[in-house]
Design a protein around this motif. Structure first.
Motif, PDB file in Angstrom:
ATOM      1  N   CYS A  84      30.007 -18.053   3.816  1.00 55.44           N
ATOM      2  CA  CYS A  84      28.952 -18.351   2.840  1.00 55.44           C
ATOM      3  C   CYS A  84      27.874 -17.279   2.859  1.00 55.44           C
ATOM      4  O   CYS A  84      27.381 -16.852   1.808  1.00 55.44           O
ATOM      5  N   HIS A  85      27.514 -16.825   4.059  1.00 54.90           N
ATOM      6  CA  HIS A  85      26.537 -15.735   4.171  1.00 54.90           C
ATOM      7  C   HIS A  85      27.045 -14.494   3.446  1.00 54.90           C
ATOM      8  O   HIS A  85      26.296 -13.821   2.724  1.00 54.90           O
ATOM      9  N   LEU A  86      28.301 -14.180   3.658  1.00 54.25           N
ATOM     10  CA  LEU A  86      28.888 -12.992   3.033  1.00 54.25           C
ATOM     11  C   LEU A  86      28.875 -13.117   1.512  1.00 54.25           C
ATOM     12  O   LEU A  86      28.622 -12.137   0.797  1.00 54.25           O
ATOM     13  N   LYS A  87      29.113 -14.308   1.025  1.00 50.26           N
ATOM     14  CA  LYS A  87      29.087 -14.546  -0.424  1.00 50.26           C
ATOM     15  C   LYS A  87      27.700 -14.249  -0.990  1.00 50.26           C
ATOM     16  O   LYS A  87      27.564 -13.634  -2.049  1.00 50.26           O
ATOM     17  N   ILE A  88      26.669 -14.690  -0.267  1.00 48.74           N
ATOM     18  CA  ILE A  88      25.294 -14.424  -0.698  1.00 48.74           C
ATOM     19  C   ILE A  88      25.003 -12.927  -0.669  1.00 48.74           C
ATOM     20  O   ILE A  88      24.399 -12.365  -1.596  1.00 48.74           O
ATOM     21  N   GLU A  89      25.441 -12.253   0.397  1.00 44.72           N
ATOM     22  CA  GLU A  89      25.205 -10.809   0.512  1.00 44.72           C
ATOM     23  C   GLU A  89      25.875 -10.041  -0.623  1.00 44.72           C
ATOM     24  O   GLU A  89      25.313  -9.078  -1.158  1.00 44.72           O
ATOM     25  N   ARG A  90      27.063 -10.471  -1.011  1.00 52.63           N
ATOM     26  CA  ARG A  90      27.768  -9.800  -2.110  1.00 52.63           C
ATOM     27  C   ARG A  90      27.004  -9.944  -3.418  1.00 52.63           C
ATOM     28  O   ARG A  90      26.999  -9.022  -4.244  1.00 52.63           O
ATOM     29  N   MET A  91      26.379 -11.076  -3.633  1.00 50.41           N
ATOM     30  CA  MET A  91      25.560 -11.258  -4.831  1.00 50.41           C
ATOM     31  C   MET A  91      24.426 -10.240  -4.861  1.00 50.41           C
ATOM     32  O   MET A  91      24.092  -9.689  -5.911  1.00 50.41           O
ATOM     33  N   LEU A  92      23.843  -9.986  -3.706  1.00 51.33           N
ATOM     34  CA  LEU A  92      22.721  -9.049  -3.623  1.00 51.33           C
ATOM     35  C   LEU A  92      23.166  -7.614  -3.834  1.00 51.33           C
ATOM     36  O   LEU A  92      22.426  -6.799  -4.385  1.00 51.33           O
ATOM     37  N   ILE A 134      19.158  -8.910   2.342  1.00 48.48           N
ATOM     38  CA  ILE A 134      20.419  -8.997   3.095  1.00 48.48           C
ATOM     39  C   ILE A 134      20.140  -9.044   4.592  1.00 48.48           C
ATOM     40  O   ILE A 134      20.807  -9.763   5.343  1.00 48.48           O
ATOM     41  N   SER A 135      19.135  -8.294   5.045  1.00 50.67           N
ATOM     42  CA  SER A 135      18.825  -8.275   6.484  1.00 50.67           C
ATOM     43  C   SER A 135      18.454  -9.663   6.989  1.00 50.67           C
ATOM     44  O   SER A 135      18.739 -10.004   8.137  1.00 50.67           O
ATOM     45  N   GLY A 171      25.095  -2.229 -10.839  1.00 49.90           N
ATOM     46  CA  GLY A 171      24.569  -2.132 -12.196  1.00 49.90           C
ATOM     47  C   GLY A 171      23.932  -3.400 -12.734  1.00 49.90           C
ATOM     48  O   GLY A 171      23.330  -3.386 -13.805  1.00 49.90           O
ATOM     49  N   MET A 172      24.050  -4.518 -12.020  1.00 48.48           N
ATOM     50  CA  MET A 172      23.394  -5.748 -12.462  1.00 48.48           C
ATOM     51  C   MET A 172      21.888  -5.635 -12.253  1.00 48.48           C
ATOM     52  O   MET A 172      21.443  -5.011 -11.292  1.00 48.48           O
ATOM     53  N   SER A 173      21.116  -6.222 -13.138  1.00 43.89           N
ATOM     54  CA  SER A 173      19.667  -6.180 -12.963  1.00 43.89           C
ATOM     55  C   SER A 173      19.274  -6.926 -11.699  1.00 43.89           C
ATOM     56  O   SER A 173      19.913  -7.915 -11.313  1.00 43.89           O
ATOM     57  N   ALA A 174      18.219  -6.452 -11.054  1.00 47.35           N
ATOM     58  CA  ALA A 174      17.752  -7.114  -9.840  1.00 47.35           C
ATOM     59  C   ALA A 174      17.309  -8.536 -10.156  1.00 47.35           C
ATOM     60  O   ALA A 174      17.514  -9.455  -9.354  1.00 47.35           O
ATOM     61  N   GLU A 230       0.812  -1.213   0.000  1.00 47.21           N
ATOM     62  CA  GLU A 230       0.000   0.000   0.000  1.00 47.21           C
ATOM     63  C   GLU A 230       0.847   1.265   0.000  1.00 47.21           C
ATOM     64  O   GLU A 230       0.322   2.366  -0.007  1.00 47.21           O
ATOM     65  N   SER A 231       2.148   1.096   0.023  1.00 51.87           N
ATOM     66  CA  SER A 231       3.063   2.239   0.042  1.00 51.87           C
ATOM     67  C   SER A 231       3.637   2.452  -1.355  1.00 51.87           C
ATOM     68  O   SER A 231       3.452   1.627  -2.251  1.00 51.87           O
ATOM     69  N   PRO A 232       4.358   3.556  -1.584  1.00 48.44           N
ATOM     70  CA  PRO A 232       5.051   3.732  -2.862  1.00 48.44           C
ATOM     71  C   PRO A 232       6.002   2.568  -3.121  1.00 48.44           C
ATOM     72  O   PRO A 232       6.515   1.938  -2.197  1.00 48.44           O
ATOM     73  N   LYS A 233       6.233   2.306  -4.393  1.00 50.46           N
ATOM     74  CA  LYS A 233       7.072   1.178  -4.781  1.00 50.46           C
ATOM     75  C   LYS A 233       8.477   1.291  -4.189  1.00 50.46           C
ATOM     76  O   LYS A 233       9.096   2.354  -4.221  1.00 50.46           O
ATOM     77  N   ARG A 234       8.957   0.190  -3.623  1.00 50.27           N
ATOM     78  CA  ARG A 234      10.324   0.157  -3.099  1.00 50.27           C
ATOM     79  C   ARG A 234      11.325   0.040  -4.239  1.00 50.27           C
ATOM     80  O   ARG A 234      11.057  -0.622  -5.247  1.00 50.27           O
ATOM     81  N   SER A 235      12.481   0.636  -4.052  1.00 43.57           N
ATOM     82  CA  SER A 235      13.535   0.521  -5.059  1.00 43.57           C
ATOM     83  C   SER A 235      14.155  -0.867  -4.999  1.00 43.57           C
ATOM     84  O   SER A 235      14.048  -1.580  -3.988  1.00 43.57           O
ATOM     85  N   ASP A 236      14.830  -1.241  -6.073  1.00 39.01           N
ATOM     86  CA  ASP A 236      15.525  -2.530  -6.081  1.00 39.01           C
ATOM     87  C   ASP A 236      16.607  -2.574  -5.004  1.00 39.01           C
ATOM     88  O   ASP A 236      16.849  -3.624  -4.399  1.00 39.01           O
ATOM     89  N   GLU A 237      17.245  -1.436  -4.758  1.00 40.14           N
ATOM     90  CA  GLU A 237      18.283  -1.374  -3.728  1.00 40.14           C
ATOM     91  C   GLU A 237      17.696  -1.633  -2.337  1.00 40.14           C
ATOM     92  O   GLU A 237      18.312  -2.323  -1.511  1.00 40.14           O
TER      93      GLU A 237
END
Length: 218
Positions: A156-164, A38-39, A170-173, A24-31
């Motif tokens: 491993c967690h850090l590796k996943i976070e870096r992907m995000l 990540i949270s 500049g990578m597409s979401a 119901e809020s304005p659209k969230r950005s991909d970031e």
């Protein structure tokens, strides 16, 4: 919920978010979406740091941590006779990883995109479209096992976070979240977790929560 595929997850996660008022809020950005995913991985890190079980609930009476085994992956419902009294929040690394994939599914569901296809395009050999989440996790672990070999859970967690964070580079979401989805599924399988069961458990719990629960910002 039955057998859960990736696109069933995306549809269910999005519909659940809509029903709880999160669109119901304005659209969230991909970031912003990337940071929210990540949270969940950060919360998984805290579970590992605190040496807690992969899936557990906290007893409302004495605060004791109560691990959940496979046979408990039915409901977090606490009952008084035949009446449900409250739903206990499932916690643990497996649950937080599941939360991350739920958020990715929500994003794809909101856009009407094919999550299985996006994860397939990362390079997974097996076709993911009609596979259960348990089968998806196995296929993803076959693809990524070498990349996680020898790494600690936190690495491993850090590796996943870096992907995000590639969204900001500049990578597409769609691509970044697809890669992270593969990594979450792979890592969960390599840890021996039943990610499908954890996701079903958390989604059941979320369905019982109040509208816009948790006092979070829209």
């Amino acid at each position: 919920m039955g057998v859960l595929t990736l696109n069933k997850l995306a549809k269910a996660a999005y519909e659940a978010s809509v029903s709880k008022g999160w669109y119901e809020s304005p659209k969230r950005s991909d970031e912003e979406i990337a940071q929210l995913i990540i949270s969940e991985i950060v919360e998984a890190t805290e579970e590992v740091r605190n040496k807690r079980p992969p899936v557990y609930i906290i007893n409302k009476g004495d605060g004791a941590i109560c691990p959940l085994e496979a046979q408990d992956f039915v409901s977090c419902e606490y009952r008084d006779g035949d009446k449900p009294v409250f739903y206990m929040k499932p916690e643990g690394e497996s649950v937080e990883l599941g939360d991350g994939l739920i958020r990715i599914g929500d994003y794809f569901g909101a856009h009407g995109w094919d999550l299985a296809q996006a994860m397939q395009q990362v390079g997974v050999v097996d076709k993911l479209l009609d596979l259960s989440l348990a089968q998806v996790c196995k296929a993803c672990s076959d693809f990524m096992e070498a990349q996680f070999a020898g790494l600690s859970p936190l690495a491993c967690h850090l590796k996943i976070e870096r992907m995000l964070t590639n969204v900001d580079a500049g990578m597409s979401a769609r691509r970044a979240f697809g890669e992270a989805g593969v990594a979450i599924a792979a890592y969960a399988h390599l840890r021996g977790y039943d990610l499908e069961a954890s996701i079903k458990l958390k989604m059941e719990y979320n369905s019982k929560r109040e509208y816009r629960h948790g006092g979070k910002a829209l």
